[in-house]
Motif scaffolding. Structure first.
Motif, PDB file in Angstrom:
ATOM      1  N   ARG A  86       0.854  -1.185   0.000  1.00 36.85           N
ATOM      2  CA  ARG A  86       0.000   0.000   0.000  1.00 36.85           C
ATOM      3  C   ARG A  86       0.889   1.234   0.000  1.00 36.85           C
ATOM      4  NH1 ARG A  86      -5.140   0.696   0.022  1.00 36.85           N
ATOM      5  NH2 ARG A  86      -6.118   2.567   0.880  1.00 36.85           N
ATOM      6  N   LEU A  88       1.172   5.853  -0.980  1.00 33.74           N
ATOM      7  CA  LEU A  88       0.627   7.172  -1.297  1.00 33.74           C
ATOM      8  C   LEU A  88       1.306   7.671  -2.559  1.00 33.74           C
ATOM      9  CD1 LEU A  88       0.823   8.627   2.299  1.00 33.74           C
ATOM     10  CD2 LEU A  88      -1.313   8.414   1.027  1.00 33.74           C
ATOM     11  N   GLN A 106      -4.213   7.474  -1.848  1.00 32.13           N
ATOM     12  CA  GLN A 106      -3.699   6.266  -1.208  1.00 32.13           C
ATOM     13  C   GLN A 106      -4.348   5.058  -1.860  1.00 32.13           C
ATOM     14  OE1 GLN A 106      -5.097   5.578   2.884  1.00 32.13           O
ATOM     15  NE2 GLN A 106      -6.296   7.457   2.732  1.00 32.13           N
ATOM     16  N   ALA A 129      -6.351  11.286  -0.419  1.00 29.61           N
ATOM     17  CA  ALA A 129      -5.868  11.453   0.953  1.00 29.61           C
ATOM     18  C   ALA A 129      -6.059  12.910   1.355  1.00 29.61           C
ATOM     19  CB  ALA A 129      -4.399  11.055   1.050  1.00 29.61           C
ATOM     20  N   THR A 139       1.665  10.805   5.629  1.00 30.52           N
ATOM     21  CA  THR A 139       2.196   9.451   5.790  1.00 30.52           C
ATOM     22  C   THR A 139       1.487   8.696   6.911  1.00 30.52           C
ATOM     23  OG1 THR A 139       3.967  10.421   7.131  1.00 30.52           O
ATOM     24  CG2 THR A 139       4.472   9.909   4.828  1.00 30.52           C
ATOM     25  N   TYR A 141      -1.509   8.213   7.103  1.00 28.98           N
ATOM     26  CA  TYR A 141      -2.546   7.389   6.486  1.00 28.98           C
ATOM     27  C   TYR A 141      -2.061   5.951   6.256  1.00 28.98           C
ATOM     28  CZ  TYR A 141      -5.929  11.109   5.405  1.00 28.98           C
ATOM     29  OH  TYR A 141      -6.874  12.098   5.491  1.00 28.98           O
ATOM     30  N   LEU A 142      -0.753   5.756   6.279  1.00 26.53           N
ATOM     31  CA  LEU A 142      -0.197   4.413   6.122  1.00 26.53           C
ATOM     32  C   LEU A 142       0.022   3.735   7.466  1.00 26.53           C
ATOM     33  CD1 LEU A 142       2.468   5.102   3.343  1.00 26.53           C
ATOM     34  CD2 LEU A 142       0.139   4.228   3.066  1.00 26.53           C
TER      35      LEU A 142
END
Length: 357
Positions: A86, A88, A106, A129, A139, A141-142
């Motif tokens: 996964r 971005l 993302q 995102a 970041t 979001y990861l």
């Protein structure tokens, strides 16, 4: 600006039998150059900016002799396919409704420089995102506000039903998931006591700053007795959130309270083919009426946006700390993507390990 017409990617070349490699005649991964397909309706061209590094990726590339493919929760990466991850990325061109040039998105990017992605394919999981509060890096979001934060919440709240006033132990407490478990247990659920387990004293100090009542260094020569004493001082352990398996899981089975519950999230100590350890304390599962429940975060994704909203709200209220200390972002040349990923198995990261291209 002219758009790229080719890209490099890391491809699975051989199933690893131990620690994966990216050099030599039997390397796990090989670096290839491919032509980009034409952009068609419903698709976007994305430049990959960041990649998520997750222990579960090791299972996706295991030989069928090690793990039967039908027992994996997602299809394995096949030899000749790009390594899945996964990430971005920045939209360079779009023919998909809802996505515009310049958007940060993302989704499942794989280990690639550029990718043409189907915006409507659920397997891609592509979405814009949005900016995060307080100037937080996207970041997260990861990590804390992505898959690892969700894993922490669902494992603790949904899987083992952790309640206010209970006593919790978390292994891998300085990692991406474990550090969120500590905070959710203490500040959102209202656990009476939280004990973290991490790999060095510096990490333990950070875990305690997040809300853990105590953090233990599992590399201490007296770790087994220190763990036993800490659990006794806390009044027991109702919930153990297991990210590592192996010897620490075995020790915890001998320290759980009666009717204790174990959220089996990960077993990183054995992912690279290390010889399994005998379970000396397994009888405690019977004698103490323990429950051990494995789970996968994708089983709960229908609740994902609701929980992300809760976590963002908790950040705004100051109940959950998210910042630079919650992630280890490694600036990486494309040629070194596998090397950054392998840092996971060295315990080199604090919080989420992110590759920045």
């Amino acid at each position: 600006m002219s758009l790229p017409t080719s890209y490099r990617q890391w491809t699975l070349a051989n199933h690893p039998t131990g620690k994966p490699t990216y050099s030599g005649s039997s390397a796990t991964f090989s670096l290839e150059t491919k032509d980009l397909p034409s952009l068609t309706d419903g698709h976007v061209l994305v430049q990959v900016l960041y990649l998520s590094n997750d222990p579960a990726q090791r299972g996706w590339i295991s030989s069928p002799d090690q793990i039967e493919p039908e027992r994996l929760y997602v299809p394995p990466v096949q030899v000749g396919e790009p390594m899945r991850a996964r990430g971005l990325g920045k939209v360079l061109a779009s023919k998909a409704e809802g996505f515009s040039e310049g958007d940060i998105v993302q989704g499942n990017m794989c280990w690639r420089e550029y990718a043409v992605l189907d915006a409507k394919d659920p397997a891609q999981g592509l979405r814009v995102a949005k900016e995060l509060p307080g100037g937080l890096s996207i970041t997260h979001y990861l990590g804390a506000l992505g898959g690892t934060g969700l894993t922490a919440y669902f494992g603790l709240v949904e899987v083992v039903g952790c309640k206010a006033g209970e006593k919790v132990v978390v292994s891998g407490a300085a990692g991406a998931t474990g550090s969120m478990v500590v905070q959710i247990a203490k500040h959102l659920v209202g656990a009476a006591n939280v004990i973290g387990i991490a790999g060095n004293d510096e990490k333990c100090k950070w875990v305690e700053s997040l809300g853990a009542d105590k953090c233990l260094n599992y590399k201490s020569p007296n770790f087994a007795s220190e763990l036993r004493d800490a659990v006794k001082s806390a009044g027991g352990c109702d919930v153990y959130f297991d990210n590592v398996g192996g010897e620490i899981l075995d020790l915890m089975l001998g320290n759980m309270s009666r009717h204790g519950r174990v959220a089996a999230c990960g077993a990183i100590t054995g992912y690279n083919g290390e010889a399994p350890l005998p379970m000396k304390n397994y009888f405690n599962v019977i004698s103490m009426r323990l429950e051990i429940k494995g789970f996968i975060v994708i089983d709960y994704l229908h609740k994902a946006m609701e929980v992300i909203g809760k976590l963002v709200g908790a950040v705004k209220e100051g109940k959950v700390k998210i910042g630079d200390e919650n992630e280890t972002v490694v600036k990486t040349k494309f040629e070194e993507i596998p090397g950054t990923w392998l840092k996971l198995f060295e315990g080199a990261n604090q919080g989420k390990l992110v590759t920045a291209l």
